[in-house]
Design a protein around this motif. Structure first.
Motif, PDB file in Angstrom:
ATOM      1  N   ASP A 224     -32.500  17.048 -14.287  1.00  0.00           N
ATOM      2  CA  ASP A 224     -31.606  16.285 -15.143  1.00  0.00           C
ATOM      3  C   ASP A 224     -30.217  16.905 -15.056  1.00  0.00           C
ATOM      4  O   ASP A 224     -30.048  18.090 -15.369  1.00  0.00           O
ATOM      5  CB  ASP A 224     -32.118  16.320 -16.586  1.00  0.00           C
ATOM      6  N   ASN A 225     -29.246  16.112 -14.600  1.00  0.00           N
ATOM      7  CA  ASN A 225     -27.865  16.614 -14.486  1.00  0.00           C
ATOM      8  C   ASN A 225     -27.785  17.902 -13.672  1.00  0.00           C
ATOM      9  O   ASN A 225     -27.198  18.903 -14.090  1.00  0.00           O
ATOM     10  CB  ASN A 225     -27.260  16.838 -15.875  1.00  0.00           C
ATOM     11  N   ASN A 226     -28.476  17.892 -12.530  1.00  0.00           N
ATOM     12  CA  ASN A 226     -28.460  19.004 -11.571  1.00  0.00           C
ATOM     13  C   ASN A 226     -29.172  20.264 -12.060  1.00  0.00           C
ATOM     14  O   ASN A 226     -29.064  21.312 -11.441  1.00  0.00           O
ATOM     15  CB  ASN A 226     -27.016  19.363 -11.175  1.00  0.00           C
ATOM     16  N   SER A 227     -29.870  20.184 -13.194  1.00  0.00           N
ATOM     17  CA  SER A 227     -30.691  21.310 -13.647  1.00  0.00           C
ATOM     18  C   SER A 227     -32.144  20.848 -13.705  1.00  0.00           C
ATOM     19  O   SER A 227     -32.426  19.649 -13.788  1.00  0.00           O
ATOM     20  CB  SER A 227     -30.234  21.793 -15.023  1.00  0.00           C
ATOM     21  N   GLU A 228     -33.045  21.797 -13.640  1.00  0.00           N
ATOM     22  CA  GLU A 228     -34.472  21.475 -13.646  1.00  0.00           C
ATOM     23  C   GLU A 228     -35.150  22.148 -14.829  1.00  0.00           C
ATOM     24  O   GLU A 228     -34.913  23.319 -15.109  1.00  0.00           O
ATOM     25  CB  GLU A 228     -35.137  21.910 -12.341  1.00  0.00           C
ATOM     26  N   SER A 229     -36.005  21.398 -15.520  1.00  0.00           N
ATOM     27  CA  SER A 229     -36.714  21.921 -16.689  1.00  0.00           C
ATOM     28  C   SER A 229     -38.217  21.874 -16.456  1.00  0.00           C
ATOM     29  O   SER A 229     -38.732  20.951 -15.808  1.00  0.00           O
ATOM     30  CB  SER A 229     -36.370  21.106 -17.935  1.00  0.00           C
ATOM     31  N   LEU A 230     -38.900  22.875 -16.990  1.00  0.00           N
ATOM     32  CA  LEU A 230     -40.355  22.943 -16.956  1.00  0.00           C
ATOM     33  C   LEU A 230     -40.868  22.737 -18.368  1.00  0.00           C
ATOM     34  O   LEU A 230     -40.445  23.415 -19.299  1.00  0.00           O
ATOM     35  CB  LEU A 230     -40.811  24.308 -16.424  1.00  0.00           C
ATOM     36  N   TYR A 231     -41.794  21.797 -18.531  1.00  0.00           N
ATOM     37  CA  TYR A 231     -42.401  21.527 -19.827  1.00  0.00           C
ATOM     38  C   TYR A 231     -43.844  22.027 -19.831  1.00  0.00           C
ATOM     39  O   TYR A 231     -44.618  21.711 -18.917  1.00  0.00           O
ATOM     40  CB  TYR A 231     -42.370  20.033 -20.138  1.00  0.00           C
ATOM     41  N   ILE A 232     -44.174  22.803 -20.845  1.00  0.00           N
ATOM     42  CA  ILE A 232     -45.548  23.270 -21.060  1.00  0.00           C
ATOM     43  C   ILE A 232     -46.043  22.581 -22.325  1.00  0.00           C
ATOM     44  O   ILE A 232     -45.458  22.737 -23.401  1.00  0.00           O
ATOM     45  CB  ILE A 232     -45.594  24.797 -21.223  1.00  0.00           C
ATOM     46  N   CYS A 233     -47.113  21.804 -22.201  1.00  0.00           N
ATOM     47  CA  CYS A 233     -47.523  20.937 -23.304  1.00  0.00           C
ATOM     48  C   CYS A 233     -49.020  21.047 -23.589  1.00  0.00           C
ATOM     49  O   CYS A 233     -49.814  21.406 -22.719  1.00  0.00           O
ATOM     50  CB  CYS A 233     -47.204  19.478 -22.983  1.00  0.00           C
ATOM     51  N   ASP A 234     -49.380  20.708 -24.821  1.00  0.00           N
ATOM     52  CA  ASP A 234     -50.767  20.523 -25.213  1.00  0.00           C
ATOM     53  C   ASP A 234     -51.087  19.037 -25.190  1.00  0.00           C
ATOM     54  O   ASP A 234     -50.252  18.205 -25.565  1.00  0.00           O
ATOM     55  CB  ASP A 234     -51.013  21.064 -26.618  1.00  0.00           C
ATOM     56  N   LEU A 235     -52.299  18.693 -24.754  1.00  0.00           N
ATOM     57  CA  LEU A 235     -52.759  17.308 -24.746  1.00  0.00           C
ATOM     58  C   LEU A 235     -54.014  17.236 -25.605  1.00  0.00           C
ATOM     59  O   LEU A 235     -55.019  17.869 -25.295  1.00  0.00           O
ATOM     60  CB  LEU A 235     -53.063  16.851 -23.316  1.00  0.00           C
ATOM     61  N   ASP A 236     -53.963  16.471 -26.712  1.00  0.00           N
ATOM     62  CA  ASP A 236     -55.103  16.435 -27.616  1.00  0.00           C
ATOM     63  C   ASP A 236     -56.049  15.281 -27.293  1.00  0.00           C
ATOM     64  O   ASP A 236     -55.813  14.494 -26.363  1.00  0.00           O
ATOM     65  CB  ASP A 236     -54.647  16.390 -29.078  1.00  0.00           C
ATOM     66  N   GLU A 237     -57.122  15.168 -28.071  1.00  0.00           N
ATOM     67  CA  GLU A 237     -58.149  14.162 -27.809  1.00  0.00           C
ATOM     68  C   GLU A 237     -57.659  12.743 -28.045  1.00  0.00           C
ATOM     69  O   GLU A 237     -58.282  11.782 -27.600  1.00  0.00           O
ATOM     70  CB  GLU A 237     -59.371  14.442 -28.691  1.00  0.00           C
ATOM     71  N   ARG A 238     -56.547  12.596 -28.745  1.00  0.00           N
ATOM     72  CA  ARG A 238     -55.975  11.263 -28.978  1.00  0.00           C
ATOM     73  C   ARG A 238     -54.943  10.902 -27.911  1.00  0.00           C
ATOM     74  O   ARG A 238     -54.222   9.916 -28.044  1.00  0.00           O
ATOM     75  CB  ARG A 238     -55.328  11.220 -30.358  1.00  0.00           C
ATOM     76  N   ASP A 239     -54.898  11.712 -26.862  1.00  0.00           N
ATOM     77  CA  ASP A 239     -53.952  11.512 -25.765  1.00  0.00           C
ATOM     78  C   ASP A 239     -52.505  11.609 -26.237  1.00  0.00           C
ATOM     79  O   ASP A 239     -51.626  10.888 -25.759  1.00  0.00           O
ATOM     80  CB  ASP A 239     -54.185  10.159 -25.073  1.00  0.00           C
ATOM     81  N   GLU A 240     -52.270  12.525 -27.143  1.00  0.00           N
ATOM     82  CA  GLU A 240     -50.910  12.770 -27.605  1.00  0.00           C
ATOM     83  C   GLU A 240     -50.439  14.120 -27.070  1.00  0.00           C
ATOM     84  O   GLU A 240     -51.182  15.102 -27.078  1.00  0.00           O
ATOM     85  CB  GLU A 240     -50.840  12.748 -29.128  1.00  0.00           C
ATOM     86  N   ILE A 241     -49.205  14.132 -26.591  1.00  0.00           N
ATOM     87  CA  ILE A 241     -48.633  15.344 -26.009  1.00  0.00           C
ATOM     88  C   ILE A 241     -47.755  16.053 -27.028  1.00  0.00           C
ATOM     89  O   ILE A 241     -46.896  15.439 -27.657  1.00  0.00           O
ATOM     90  CB  ILE A 241     -47.821  15.004 -24.745  1.00  0.00           C
ATOM     91  N   LYS A 242     -47.992  17.346 -27.178  1.00  0.00           N
ATOM     92  CA  LYS A 242     -47.148  18.188 -28.015  1.00  0.00           C
ATOM     93  C   LYS A 242     -46.478  19.219 -27.115  1.00  0.00           C
ATOM     94  O   LYS A 242     -47.146  19.990 -26.433  1.00  0.00           O
ATOM     95  CB  LYS A 242     -47.972  18.896 -29.088  1.00  0.00           C
ATOM     96  N   ILE A 243     -45.150  19.219 -27.082  1.00  0.00           N
ATOM     97  CA  ILE A 243     -44.421  20.166 -26.235  1.00  0.00           C
ATOM     98  C   ILE A 243     -44.497  21.562 -26.838  1.00  0.00           C
ATOM     99  O   ILE A 243     -44.025  21.806 -27.944  1.00  0.00           O
ATOM    100  CB  ILE A 243     -42.958  19.723 -26.071  1.00  0.00           C
ATOM    101  N   GLU A 244     -45.114  22.461 -26.099  1.00  0.00           N
ATOM    102  CA  GLU A 244     -45.244  23.855 -26.528  1.00  0.00           C
ATOM    103  C   GLU A 244     -43.963  24.621 -26.241  1.00  0.00           C
ATOM    104  O   GLU A 244     -43.492  25.399 -27.058  1.00  0.00           O
ATOM    105  CB  GLU A 244     -46.434  24.496 -25.807  1.00  0.00           C
ATOM    106  N   SER A 245     -43.389  24.383 -25.066  1.00  0.00           N
ATOM    107  CA  SER A 245     -42.125  25.032 -24.732  1.00  0.00           C
ATOM    108  C   SER A 245     -41.439  24.272 -23.605  1.00  0.00           C
ATOM    109  O   SER A 245     -42.083  23.621 -22.778  1.00  0.00           O
ATOM    110  CB  SER A 245     -42.332  26.497 -24.329  1.00  0.00           C
ATOM    111  N   GLU A 246     -40.126  24.349 -23.589  1.00  0.00           N
ATOM    112  CA  GLU A 246     -39.307  23.776 -22.526  1.00  0.00           C
ATOM    113  C   GLU A 246     -38.484  24.900 -21.931  1.00  0.00           C
ATOM    114  O   GLU A 246     -37.772  25.604 -22.646  1.00  0.00           O
ATOM    115  CB  GLU A 246     -38.389  22.674 -23.062  1.00  0.00           C
ATOM    116  N   ILE A 247     -38.584  25.084 -20.635  1.00  0.00           N
ATOM    117  CA  ILE A 247     -37.915  26.190 -19.956  1.00  0.00           C
ATOM    118  C   ILE A 247     -36.919  25.634 -18.954  1.00  0.00           C
ATOM    119  O   ILE A 247     -37.292  24.862 -18.064  1.00  0.00           O
ATOM    120  CB  ILE A 247     -38.939  27.099 -19.243  1.00  0.00           C
TER     121      ILE A 247
END
Length: 324
Positions: A224-247
């Motif tokens: 995004d805008n010449n920078s790159e981000s890594l997302y570490i997320c949890d995925l629960d049984e309801r198929d919902e994503i919770k972002i644990e951290s963005e690097i």
């Protein structure tokens, strides 16, 4: 014909990164322990015929291979069945796949029900009873199919960046955006028909996500805008994503995100492996690729091939190691 890949994966602590072409857009990866034996079973193709290399010996899998050649073999997790594809050049551009058991008996022959796709991207096993196939429509769009062993279609989606979720019959993928409109849309990840994540900026295309062995954690990156981000997320049984951290990745670190066998977050970039230090938030770098022909597995295979086959080993294609 394609030649055997000259890339083998090595880490000095005798762990290996098995790079699996998952869904064809990128590569997913699993870091696992490797046995210290000098031999490893494999399936490979030669002149359109599939062969089995087992216990140091080579044999044809089928006595009567059929009219068309078989390519891209993928062995089921229980090592009893082989998924393959036919060449579109030999089938009048019909996308056809098949499954045989390890003794060569036919399990399935299937022509994909599509009038849009024109070539294969990837295929593989969800579990011992379920397969997936990804095909190419245009640079912005792919098709994803999931079948049982009878050929019944279980799932069919349009989009890109497909990744099956472990221990389920679900797939996470980027929502389809028609070719020509990719820069004019907000791109989203989907699970089934549910949006689970949307990029904040318009025109940011998404990469193939990667899961841990349980399917409860997911990684993905995008630029995004010449920078790159890594997302570490949890995925629960309801198929919902919770972002644990963005690097925000430094310019010196990039690659395909993966989990190793201990659950560490890694990035794979050609000959480099970056492992995230969760305490400091920095990445440790290792060089881990060497030539496949230097591996003990390949050396053992090469010796057996020279003893039993009348042709040059360079004619071998789709050499696929069978995982223990």
């Amino acid at each position: 014909m394609k030649k055997v890949s000259r890339t083998f994966i090595f880490i000095s602590t005798i762990v290996t990164l098995l790079v699996v072409s998952v869904i064809g857009v990128s590569a997913n990866a699993i870091i696992r322990e490797v046995k210290k034996s000098s031999e490893k079973d494999a399936v490979f193709g030669l002149d359109g015929i599939l062969y089995l290399y087992q216990d140091g010996k080579i044999s044809t899998i089928e006595d009567h291979p059929g009219e068309h050649g078989k390519y891209g073999p993928e062995v089921s997790p229980d090592r009893t069945k082989i998924l393959y594809r036919y060449s579109v050049w030999e089938t009048d551009f019909q996308l056809q796949i098949g499954i045989i058991d390890i003794s060569g008996e036919t399990v399935l022959e299937k022509t994909l029900d599509t009038d849009m796709s024109n070539e294969f991207v990837s295929m593989g096993w969800i579990d011992n009873e379920t397969i997936f196939v990804t095909t190419h429509i245009n640079p912005a769009t792919q098709e994803f199919f999931m079948y049982d062993l009878s050929g019944k279609e279980l799932t069919h989606y349009y989009g890109y960046a497909f990744a099956p979720i472990p221990n389920s019959h679900k797939v996470m993928y980027a929502e389809n955006v028609p070719l020509g409109f990719t820069d004019q849309a907000y791109h989203s990840y989907m699970i089934e028909d549910k949006v689970v994540f949307t990029a904040e900026d318009m025109g940011v295309t998404l990469n193939v996500p990667s899961f841990d062995a349980t399917g409860s954690k997911v990684l993905f990156t995008f630029k995004d805008n010449n920078s790159e981000s890594l997302y570490i997320c949890d995925l629960d049984e309801r198929d919902e994503i919770k972002i644990e951290s963005e690097i925000n990745l430094p310019n010196t670190v990039s690659g395909t995100p993966v989990f190793d066998e201990k659950g560490n977050v890694c990035l794979v970039n050609e000959k480099l492996l970056y492992t995230l230090d969760s305490k400091t938030g920095t990445f440790n770098e290792k060089v881990f690729f060497v030539d496949e022909t230097d591996s003990r597995f390949y050396k053992a295979f090469e010796n057996s091939f020279k003893k039993s086959m009348p042709c040059d080993i360079a004619e071998v294609y789709d050499l696929t190691w069978i995982e223990d």
